[in-house]
Write a protein that holds these residues in place. Structure first.
Motif, PDB file in Angstrom:
ATOM      1  N   MET A   1     -55.968 -17.992 -53.635  1.00 44.57           N
ATOM      2  CA  MET A   1     -56.584 -17.567 -52.417  1.00 44.57           C
ATOM      3  C   MET A   1     -55.591 -17.755 -51.274  1.00 44.57           C
ATOM      4  O   MET A   1     -54.976 -18.804 -51.144  1.00 44.57           O
ATOM      5  N   ILE A   2     -55.445 -16.735 -50.452  1.00 46.94           N
ATOM      6  CA  ILE A   2     -54.546 -16.798 -49.307  1.00 46.94           C
ATOM      7  C   ILE A   2     -55.363 -17.121 -48.064  1.00 46.94           C
ATOM      8  O   ILE A   2     -56.343 -16.455 -47.764  1.00 46.94           O
ATOM      9  N   ARG A   3     -54.937 -18.143 -47.383  1.00 49.86           N
ATOM     10  CA  ARG A   3     -55.614 -18.505 -46.133  1.00 49.86           C
ATOM     11  C   ARG A   3     -54.697 -18.184 -44.975  1.00 49.86           C
ATOM     12  O   ARG A   3     -53.530 -18.556 -44.972  1.00 49.86           O
ATOM     13  N   HIS A   4     -55.250 -17.512 -43.998  1.00 51.91           N
ATOM     14  CA  HIS A   4     -54.485 -17.186 -42.800  1.00 51.91           C
ATOM     15  C   HIS A   4     -54.860 -18.170 -41.709  1.00 51.91           C
ATOM     16  O   HIS A   4     -56.037 -18.366 -41.417  1.00 51.91           O
ATOM     17  N   ARG A   5     -53.840 -18.750 -41.125  1.00 49.99           N
ATOM     18  CA  ARG A   5     -54.090 -19.685 -40.041  1.00 49.99           C
ATOM     19  C   ARG A   5     -53.969 -18.963 -38.718  1.00 49.99           C
ATOM     20  O   ARG A   5     -53.014 -18.248 -38.481  1.00 49.99           O
ATOM     21  N   CYS A   6     -54.928 -19.144 -37.873  1.00 54.54           N
ATOM     22  CA  CYS A   6     -54.875 -18.565 -36.534  1.00 54.54           C
ATOM     23  C   CYS A   6     -54.070 -19.496 -35.646  1.00 54.54           C
ATOM     24  O   CYS A   6     -54.225 -20.714 -35.705  1.00 54.54           O
ATOM     25  N   PRO A   7     -53.197 -18.937 -34.836  1.00 58.47           N
ATOM     26  CA  PRO A   7     -52.422 -19.789 -33.940  1.00 58.47           C
ATOM     27  C   PRO A   7     -53.337 -20.428 -32.900  1.00 58.47           C
ATOM     28  O   PRO A   7     -54.373 -19.877 -32.545  1.00 58.47           O
ATOM     29  N   ARG A   8     -52.936 -21.589 -32.443  1.00 54.49           N
ATOM     30  CA  ARG A   8     -53.742 -22.255 -31.420  1.00 54.49           C
ATOM     31  C   ARG A   8     -53.720 -21.494 -30.111  1.00 54.49           C
ATOM     32  O   ARG A   8     -54.689 -21.443 -29.408  1.00 54.49           O
ATOM     33  N   SER A   9     -52.581 -20.915 -29.810  1.00 54.20           N
ATOM     34  CA  SER A   9     -52.461 -20.159 -28.578  1.00 54.20           C
ATOM     35  C   SER A   9     -51.419 -19.066 -28.743  1.00 54.20           C
ATOM     36  O   SER A   9     -50.336 -19.305 -29.271  1.00 54.20           O
ATOM     37  N   ALA A  10     -51.771 -17.897 -28.278  1.00 57.40           N
ATOM     38  CA  ALA A  10     -50.824 -16.783 -28.312  1.00 57.40           C
ATOM     39  C   ALA A  10     -50.013 -16.717 -27.017  1.00 57.40           C
ATOM     40  O   ALA A  10     -49.093 -15.915 -26.916  1.00 57.40           O
ATOM     41  N   ALA A  11     -50.344 -17.549 -26.044  1.00 54.46           N
ATOM     42  CA  ALA A  11     -49.689 -17.511 -24.735  1.00 54.46           C
ATOM     43  C   ALA A  11     -48.168 -17.626 -24.815  1.00 54.46           C
ATOM     44  O   ALA A  11     -47.476 -16.917 -24.083  1.00 54.46           O
ATOM     45  N   PRO A  12     -47.602 -18.472 -25.681  1.00 52.25           N
ATOM     46  CA  PRO A  12     -46.137 -18.538 -25.742  1.00 52.25           C
ATOM     47  C   PRO A  12     -45.484 -17.214 -26.153  1.00 52.25           C
ATOM     48  O   PRO A  12     -44.383 -16.904 -25.693  1.00 52.25           O
ATOM     49  N   LEU A  13     -46.141 -16.440 -26.993  1.00 52.40           N
ATOM     50  CA  LEU A  13     -45.587 -15.140 -27.373  1.00 52.40           C
ATOM     51  C   LEU A  13     -45.588 -14.169 -26.202  1.00 52.40           C
ATOM     52  O   LEU A  13     -44.638 -13.404 -26.015  1.00 52.40           O
ATOM     53  N   PHE A  14     -46.637 -14.188 -25.414  1.00 51.83           N
ATOM     54  CA  PHE A  14     -46.679 -13.331 -24.234  1.00 51.83           C
ATOM     55  C   PHE A  14     -45.612 -13.751 -23.228  1.00 51.83           C
ATOM     56  O   PHE A  14     -44.956 -12.909 -22.616  1.00 51.83           O
ATOM     57  N   ALA A  15     -45.412 -15.053 -23.089  1.00 47.53           N
ATOM     58  CA  ALA A  15     -44.367 -15.552 -22.194  1.00 47.53           C
ATOM     59  C   ALA A  15     -42.981 -15.182 -22.716  1.00 47.53           C
ATOM     60  O   ALA A  15     -42.089 -14.828 -21.926  1.00 47.53           O
ATOM     61  N   ALA A  16     -42.789 -15.242 -24.028  1.00 46.70           N
ATOM     62  CA  ALA A  16     -41.495 -14.872 -24.612  1.00 46.70           C
ATOM     63  C   ALA A  16     -41.207 -13.388 -24.392  1.00 46.70           C
ATOM     64  O   ALA A  16     -40.068 -13.013 -24.085  1.00 46.70           O
ATOM     65  N   ALA A  17     -42.219 -12.554 -24.543  1.00 48.83           N
ATOM     66  CA  ALA A  17     -42.039 -11.114 -24.307  1.00 48.83           C
ATOM     67  C   ALA A  17     -41.660 -10.855 -22.851  1.00 48.83           C
ATOM     68  O   ALA A  17     -40.743 -10.081 -22.564  1.00 48.83           O
ATOM     69  N   ALA A  18     -42.358 -11.523 -21.938  1.00 52.32           N
ATOM     70  CA  ALA A  18     -42.051 -11.344 -20.516  1.00 52.32           C
ATOM     71  C   ALA A  18     -40.670 -11.903 -20.180  1.00 52.32           C
ATOM     72  O   ALA A  18     -39.942 -11.322 -19.358  1.00 52.32           O
ATOM     73  N   GLY A  19     -40.295 -12.995 -20.810  1.00 50.29           N
ATOM     74  CA  GLY A  19     -38.971 -13.581 -20.572  1.00 50.29           C
ATOM     75  C   GLY A  19     -37.851 -12.678 -21.061  1.00 50.29           C
ATOM     76  O   GLY A  19     -36.840 -12.496 -20.373  1.00 50.29           O
ATOM     77  N   ALA A  20     -38.020 -12.099 -22.242  1.00 50.91           N
ATOM     78  CA  ALA A  20     -37.014 -11.175 -22.762  1.00 50.91           C
ATOM     79  C   ALA A  20     -36.911  -9.941 -21.874  1.00 50.91           C
ATOM     80  O   ALA A  20     -35.810  -9.448 -21.592  1.00 50.91           O
ATOM     81  N   TYR A  21     -38.054  -9.456 -21.415  1.00 51.87           N
ATOM     82  CA  TYR A  21     -38.078  -8.296 -20.526  1.00 51.87           C
ATOM     83  C   TYR A  21     -37.373  -8.618 -19.202  1.00 51.87           C
ATOM     84  O   TYR A  21     -36.554  -7.832 -18.715  1.00 51.87           O
ATOM     85  N   ALA A  22     -37.681  -9.775 -18.629  1.00 52.24           N
ATOM     86  CA  ALA A  22     -37.062 -10.171 -17.360  1.00 52.24           C
ATOM     87  C   ALA A  22     -35.548 -10.332 -17.509  1.00 52.24           C
ATOM     88  O   ALA A  22     -34.781  -9.913 -16.630  1.00 52.24           O
ATOM     89  N   ALA A  23     -35.118 -10.937 -18.609  1.00 54.66           N
ATOM     90  CA  ALA A  23     -33.680 -11.102 -18.845  1.00 54.66           C
ATOM     91  C   ALA A  23     -33.004  -9.739 -18.985  1.00 54.66           C
ATOM     92  O   ALA A  23     -31.903  -9.527 -18.459  1.00 54.66           O
ATOM     93  N   ASN A  24     -33.653  -8.811 -19.671  1.00 50.32           N
ATOM     94  CA  ASN A  24     -33.087  -7.484 -19.853  1.00 50.32           C
ATOM     95  C   ASN A  24     -33.005  -6.742 -18.521  1.00 50.32           C
ATOM     96  O   ASN A  24     -32.001  -6.091 -18.224  1.00 50.32           O
ATOM     97  N   CYS A  25     -34.050  -6.840 -17.705  1.00 51.78           N
ATOM     98  CA  CYS A  25     -34.024  -6.193 -16.386  1.00 51.78           C
ATOM     99  C   CYS A  25     -32.946  -6.809 -15.496  1.00 51.78           C
ATOM    100  O   CYS A  25     -32.249  -6.088 -14.772  1.00 51.78           O
ATOM    101  N   ALA A  26     -32.812  -8.126 -15.545  1.00 47.11           N
ATOM    102  CA  ALA A  26     -31.794  -8.795 -14.733  1.00 47.11           C
ATOM    103  C   ALA A  26     -30.393  -8.360 -15.157  1.00 47.11           C
ATOM    104  O   ALA A  26     -29.535  -8.092 -14.301  1.00 47.11           O
ATOM    105  N   LEU A  27     -30.175  -8.268 -16.460  1.00 50.26           N
ATOM    106  CA  LEU A  27     -28.870  -7.821 -16.935  1.00 50.26           C
ATOM    107  C   LEU A  27     -28.616  -6.370 -16.530  1.00 50.26           C
ATOM    108  O   LEU A  27     -27.537  -6.042 -16.031  1.00 50.26           O
ATOM    109  N   GLY A  28     -29.601  -5.518 -16.714  1.00 48.29           N
ATOM    110  CA  GLY A  28     -29.449  -4.110 -16.352  1.00 48.29           C
ATOM    111  C   GLY A  28     -29.184  -3.922 -14.868  1.00 48.29           C
ATOM    112  O   GLY A  28     -28.317  -3.136 -14.471  1.00 48.29           O
TER     113      GLY A  28
END
Length: 122
Positions: A1-28
Motif C-alpha cells: 500500500m502506498i501512502r501519500h503524505r501531505c506537506p504541512r505547509s505549501a507556503a515555502p514552495l510559493f515563496a521559492a517560486a516568487a524568489g526565483a522569479y524575483a531573482a530572474n527579474c533582477a538579473l534581467g
C-alpha cells in the motif's frame, strides 16, 4: 500500500517560486540596464527561468493536493501565471514586449505568496 503524505505547509514552495522569479527579474533588469554583463554566463537567466517554472508548477500541484484551503486557494491564484511564463519563452529577449510579458506573472505570484501565508479560518 502506498501512502501519500501531505506537506504541512505549501507556503515555502510559493515563496521559492516568487524568489526565483524575483531573482530572474533582477538579473534581467540589470542586464538591460547594462549593470551586469552576462556574456560569460548567459545560461544563468535561463536557469532562473527554469527554476521559476519548476517551483511554480510544484507549488500549484502541492497546493491543489493539500488539505489546507489556503494552499488550494494560493494554487488557484498562481495558475494564471503560467500564461506569461509560457509566452515569454516565445518572445525575443531584446524586444520591448519581453519585460512587459515577464512582469505579467508578478501579480499572480505575489497574490499566491500572500494567500499561502494567511492562516485558514475555521
Amino acid at each position: 500500500m502506498i501512502r501519500h503524505r501531505c506537506p504541512r505547509s505549501a507556503a515555502p514552495l510559493f515563496a521559492a517560486a516568487a524568489g526565483a522569479y524575483a531573482a530572474n527579474c533582477a538579473l534581467g533588469a540589470s542586464v538591460a540596464a547594462r549593470i551586469i554583463d552576462t556574456s560569460g554566463f548567459r545560461w544563468m537567466h535561463h536557469a532562473l527561468y527554469i527554476a521559476t517554472c519548476a517551483t511554480s508548477a510544484a507549488a500549484v500541484v502541492t497546493g491543489l493536493v493539500s488539505p489546507a484551503p489556503a494552499a488550494r486557494n494560493a494554487a488557484l491564484l498562481l495558475m494564471p501565471a503560467a500564461v506569461p511564463l509560457t509566452v515569454i519563452a516565445r518572445v525575443g529577449a531584446r524586444t520591448r514586449r519581453h519585460p512587459l510579458i515577464a512582469l505579467g506573472a508578478a501579480p499572480f505570484l505575489l497574490a499566491a505568496v500572500i494567500r499561502s501565508r494567511r492562516p485558514d479560518r475555521k
